[in-house]
Design an enzyme around this catalytic site. Structure first.
Site, PDB file in Angstrom:
ATOM      1  N   LYS A  62     -13.100   3.450  -8.000  1.00  0.00           N
ATOM      2  CA  LYS A  62     -14.304   2.619  -8.050  1.00  0.00           C
ATOM      3  C   LYS A  62     -14.801   2.324  -6.633  1.00  0.00           C
ATOM      4  O   LYS A  62     -14.070   2.579  -5.652  1.00  0.00           O
ATOM      5  CB  LYS A  62     -13.972   1.349  -8.828  1.00  0.00           C
ATOM      6  CG  LYS A  62     -13.616   1.621 -10.302  1.00  0.00           C
ATOM      7  CD  LYS A  62     -13.271   0.338 -11.042  1.00  0.00           C
ATOM      8  CE  LYS A  62     -12.976   0.613 -12.509  1.00  0.00           C
ATOM      9  NZ  LYS A  62     -12.698  -0.654 -13.255  1.00  0.00           N
ATOM     10  N   TYR A 108     -19.344   2.774 -20.436  1.00  0.00           N
ATOM     11  CA  TYR A 108     -18.859   1.448 -20.854  1.00  0.00           C
ATOM     12  C   TYR A 108     -19.588   0.952 -22.101  1.00  0.00           C
ATOM     13  O   TYR A 108     -19.821  -0.253 -22.249  1.00  0.00           O
ATOM     14  CB  TYR A 108     -19.009   0.454 -19.703  1.00  0.00           C
ATOM     15  CG  TYR A 108     -17.947   0.591 -18.616  1.00  0.00           C
ATOM     16  CD1 TYR A 108     -16.589   0.688 -18.939  1.00  0.00           C
ATOM     17  CD2 TYR A 108     -18.294   0.589 -17.260  1.00  0.00           C
ATOM     18  CE1 TYR A 108     -15.609   0.805 -17.948  1.00  0.00           C
ATOM     19  CE2 TYR A 108     -17.313   0.700 -16.265  1.00  0.00           C
ATOM     20  CZ  TYR A 108     -15.973   0.807 -16.624  1.00  0.00           C
ATOM     21  OH  TYR A 108     -15.002   0.904 -15.650  1.00  0.00           O
ATOM     22  N   PHE A 145     -19.526 -10.053 -18.888  1.00  0.00           N
ATOM     23  CA  PHE A 145     -19.398  -9.500 -17.530  1.00  0.00           C
ATOM     24  C   PHE A 145     -20.062  -8.126 -17.402  1.00  0.00           C
ATOM     25  O   PHE A 145     -19.999  -7.508 -16.349  1.00  0.00           O
ATOM     26  CB  PHE A 145     -17.925  -9.414 -17.118  1.00  0.00           C
ATOM     27  CG  PHE A 145     -17.060  -8.598 -18.048  1.00  0.00           C
ATOM     28  CD1 PHE A 145     -17.008  -7.214 -17.944  1.00  0.00           C
ATOM     29  CD2 PHE A 145     -16.313  -9.218 -19.047  1.00  0.00           C
ATOM     30  CE1 PHE A 145     -16.213  -6.456 -18.806  1.00  0.00           C
ATOM     31  CE2 PHE A 145     -15.512  -8.465 -19.910  1.00  0.00           C
ATOM     32  CZ  PHE A 145     -15.474  -7.083 -19.790  1.00  0.00           C
ATOM     33  N   ARG A 170      -2.472   5.756 -17.385  1.00  0.00           N
ATOM     34  CA  ARG A 170      -2.682   4.326 -17.674  1.00  0.00           C
ATOM     35  C   ARG A 170      -1.529   3.500 -17.110  1.00  0.00           C
ATOM     36  O   ARG A 170      -1.733   2.424 -16.562  1.00  0.00           O
ATOM     37  CB  ARG A 170      -2.812   4.094 -19.179  1.00  0.00           C
ATOM     38  CG  ARG A 170      -4.055   4.657 -19.802  1.00  0.00           C
ATOM     39  CD  ARG A 170      -5.301   3.906 -19.431  1.00  0.00           C
ATOM     40  NE  ARG A 170      -5.403   2.596 -20.053  1.00  0.00           N
ATOM     41  CZ  ARG A 170      -6.469   1.810 -19.977  1.00  0.00           C
ATOM     42  NH1 ARG A 170      -7.550   2.209 -19.302  1.00  0.00           N
ATOM     43  NH2 ARG A 170      -6.487   0.635 -20.553  1.00  0.00           N
ATOM     44  N   THR A 172      -5.391  -4.038 -16.770  1.00  0.00           N
ATOM     45  CA  THR A 172      -6.798  -4.250 -16.393  1.00  0.00           C
ATOM     46  C   THR A 172      -6.936  -5.410 -15.404  1.00  0.00           C
ATOM     47  O   THR A 172      -7.691  -5.321 -14.434  1.00  0.00           O
ATOM     48  CB  THR A 172      -7.639  -4.556 -17.654  1.00  0.00           C
ATOM     49  OG1 THR A 172      -7.486  -3.474 -18.566  1.00  0.00           O
ATOM     50  CG2 THR A 172      -9.111  -4.738 -17.308  1.00  0.00           C
ATOM     51  N   ARG A 209      -3.271  -0.788  -9.474  1.00  0.00           N
ATOM     52  CA  ARG A 209      -3.888  -2.122  -9.465  1.00  0.00           C
ATOM     53  C   ARG A 209      -2.913  -3.181  -8.964  1.00  0.00           C
ATOM     54  O   ARG A 209      -3.306  -4.118  -8.254  1.00  0.00           O
ATOM     55  CB  ARG A 209      -4.401  -2.467 -10.862  1.00  0.00           C
ATOM     56  CG  ARG A 209      -5.670  -1.683 -11.219  1.00  0.00           C
ATOM     57  CD  ARG A 209      -5.989  -1.776 -12.689  1.00  0.00           C
ATOM     58  NE  ARG A 209      -7.284  -1.182 -13.028  1.00  0.00           N
ATOM     59  CZ  ARG A 209      -7.655  -0.912 -14.270  1.00  0.00           C
ATOM     60  NH1 ARG A 209      -6.847  -1.173 -15.295  1.00  0.00           N
ATOM     61  NH2 ARG A 209      -8.850  -0.392 -14.507  1.00  0.00           N
ATOM     62  N   ASN A 258     -11.055  -3.992  -9.466  1.00  0.00           N
ATOM     63  CA  ASN A 258      -9.713  -3.477  -9.771  1.00  0.00           C
ATOM     64  C   ASN A 258      -9.514  -1.992  -9.440  1.00  0.00           C
ATOM     65  O   ASN A 258      -8.640  -1.324  -9.981  1.00  0.00           O
ATOM     66  CB  ASN A 258      -9.310  -3.817 -11.205  1.00  0.00           C
ATOM     67  CG  ASN A 258     -10.201  -3.185 -12.238  1.00  0.00           C
ATOM     68  OD1 ASN A 258     -11.150  -2.471 -11.895  1.00  0.00           O
ATOM     69  ND2 ASN A 258      -9.909  -3.418 -13.503  1.00  0.00           N
ATOM     70  N   HIS A 303     -10.303   3.487 -12.444  1.00  0.00           N
ATOM     71  CA  HIS A 303     -10.461   3.656 -13.892  1.00  0.00           C
ATOM     72  C   HIS A 303      -9.612   4.837 -14.347  1.00  0.00           C
ATOM     73  O   HIS A 303      -9.519   5.841 -13.637  1.00  0.00           O
ATOM     74  CB  HIS A 303     -11.928   3.961 -14.229  1.00  0.00           C
ATOM     75  CG  HIS A 303     -12.109   4.457 -15.631  1.00  0.00           C
ATOM     76  ND1 HIS A 303     -12.201   3.602 -16.706  1.00  0.00           N
ATOM     77  CD2 HIS A 303     -12.162   5.720 -16.140  1.00  0.00           C
ATOM     78  CE1 HIS A 303     -12.306   4.324 -17.820  1.00  0.00           C
ATOM     79  NE2 HIS A 303     -12.297   5.615 -17.502  1.00  0.00           N
ATOM     80  N   GLU A 346     -15.263  11.113 -21.934  1.00  0.00           N
ATOM     81  CA  GLU A 346     -15.579  10.740 -20.552  1.00  0.00           C
ATOM     82  C   GLU A 346     -15.677  11.976 -19.662  1.00  0.00           C
ATOM     83  O   GLU A 346     -16.543  12.047 -18.782  1.00  0.00           O
ATOM     84  CB  GLU A 346     -14.520   9.772 -20.013  1.00  0.00           C
ATOM     85  CG  GLU A 346     -14.597   8.402 -20.694  1.00  0.00           C
ATOM     86  CD  GLU A 346     -13.533   7.424 -20.216  1.00  0.00           C
ATOM     87  OE1 GLU A 346     -12.748   7.766 -19.309  1.00  0.00           O
ATOM     88  OE2 GLU A 346     -13.484   6.311 -20.764  1.00  0.00           O
TER      89      GLU A 346
HETATM   90  P1  IDP Z   1      -9.673  -0.810 -18.311  1.00  0.00           P
HETATM   91  O1  IDP Z   1     -10.515  -0.459 -17.111  1.00  0.00           O
HETATM   92  O2  IDP Z   1      -8.297  -1.266 -17.894  1.00  0.00           O
HETATM   93  O3  IDP Z   1      -9.641   0.282 -19.360  1.00  0.00           O
HETATM   94  P2  IDP Z   1     -11.598  -2.343 -19.944  1.00  0.00           P
HETATM   95  O4  IDP Z   1     -11.269  -3.498 -20.841  1.00  0.00           O
HETATM   96  O5  IDP Z   1     -12.079  -1.079 -20.562  1.00  0.00           O
HETATM   97  O6  IDP Z   1     -10.312  -2.111 -19.016  1.00  0.00           O
HETATM   98  O7  IDP Z   1     -12.680  -2.883 -18.919  1.00  0.00           O
HETATM   99  C1  IDP Z   1     -13.390  -1.999 -18.102  1.00  0.00           C
HETATM  100  C2  IDP Z   1     -13.596  -2.611 -16.745  1.00  0.00           C
HETATM  101  O8  IDP Z   1     -14.425  -3.756 -16.870  1.00  0.00           O
HETATM  102  C3  IDP Z   1     -12.330  -3.147 -16.075  1.00  0.00           C
HETATM  103  O9  IDP Z   1     -11.571  -2.143 -15.434  1.00  0.00           O
HETATM  104  C4  IDP Z   1     -12.913  -4.139 -15.090  1.00  0.00           C
HETATM  105  O10 IDP Z   1     -13.470  -3.462 -13.952  1.00  0.00           O
HETATM  106  C5  IDP Z   1     -14.063  -4.719 -15.906  1.00  0.00           C
HETATM  107  N1  IDP Z   1     -13.660  -5.947 -16.585  1.00  0.00           N
HETATM  108  C6  IDP Z   1     -12.891  -6.059 -17.695  1.00  0.00           C
HETATM  109  N2  IDP Z   1     -12.720  -7.347 -18.041  1.00  0.00           N
HETATM  110  C7  IDP Z   1     -13.411  -8.071 -17.128  1.00  0.00           C
HETATM  111  C8  IDP Z   1     -13.621  -9.475 -16.945  1.00  0.00           C
HETATM  112  O11 IDP Z   1     -13.136 -10.334 -17.690  1.00  0.00           O
HETATM  113  N3  IDP Z   1     -14.391  -9.838 -15.860  1.00  0.00           N
HETATM  114  C9  IDP Z   1     -14.947  -8.929 -15.014  1.00  0.00           C
HETATM  115  N4  IDP Z   1     -14.769  -7.603 -15.162  1.00  0.00           N
HETATM  116  C10 IDP Z   1     -14.009  -7.183 -16.198  1.00  0.00           C
END
Ligand code: IDP
Length: 161
Positions: free
Chosen positions: A20, A60, A68, A96, A102, A113, A123, A126, A137
């Site tokens: 990212k 997404y 968010f 993963r 996450t 992470r 974070n 991805h 994807e």
């Molecule tokens: P992942 O990236 O671990 O698969 P997802 O739930 O698919 O997790 O969320 C995608 C991305 O959205 C996360 O990696 C993070 O960058 C962002 N994200 C997820 N939850 C939050 C939140 O509560 N606040 C801000 N950003 C979030």
């Protein structure tokens, strides 16, 4: 994941990994690629790009209703991404694990992470969360011609040693 016809490990399993904008800004590209190479996975596609809103809204799509979501899109378009396709035995699940939770606060040390981030909104990386998700994807981010089907001399990535 095993081939239904042969029962052998599915050596063609692929996943999408993206560094990212914060990972690129913080010069973490080399260290992240090193972890996947060192683990034994095979790099079959790689590019640096500025993501468009359209691709991100597809990428997404399951998060469109989240509070968010807009800040997530601003974050993901704030600078270039490095997008990769990695191939190998069980690569989706293992990636993963390598990426970690996450929310970096819950990510184990030793994960990307857990080692490089502190907040869920920055974070660093991805990775696709399922084989089906990975296929979607990869199609979204890459053209088939840009994925290379090269032979790994040592077959480390296939698990067929
Ligand atoms: P992942 O990236 O671990 O698969 P997802 O739930 O698919 O997790 O969320 C995608 C991305 O959205 C996360 O990696 C993070 O960058 C962002 N994200 C997820 N939850 C939050 C939140 O509560 N606040 C801000 N950003 C979030």
């Amino acid at each position: 994941h095993r081939s239904k016809s042969t029962g052998l490990p599915d050596v063609r399993e692929r996943t999408l990994v993206a560094i990212k904008p914060d990972g690129v800004q913080r010069r973490l590209v080399g260290q992240i690629i090193q972890r996947f190479e060192q683990r034994g996975f095979k790099l079959v596609g790689l590019k640096m790009l500025q993501a468009s809103q359209d691709v991100l809204s597809e990428h997404y799509c399951n998060l469109r209703t989240k509070p968010f979501y807009n800040s997530l899109v601003r974050y993901m378009t704030s600078g270039p991404l490095v997008v990769m396709v990695w191939e190998g035995h069980n690569v989706v699940q293992t990636s993963r694990t390598m990426v970690g939770h996450t929310n970096p606060a819950q990510a184990q040390a030793g994960t990307v992470r857990g080692d490089f981030s502190i907040h869920v909104s920055r974070n660093v990386i991805h990775a696709s969360d399922s084989v089906e998700g990975a296929q979607k994807e990869i199609q979204l981010w890459f053209q088939a011609k840009d994925l290379l089907d090269w032979n790994c001399w040592d077959q480390i990535s296939t698990g067929e040693l």
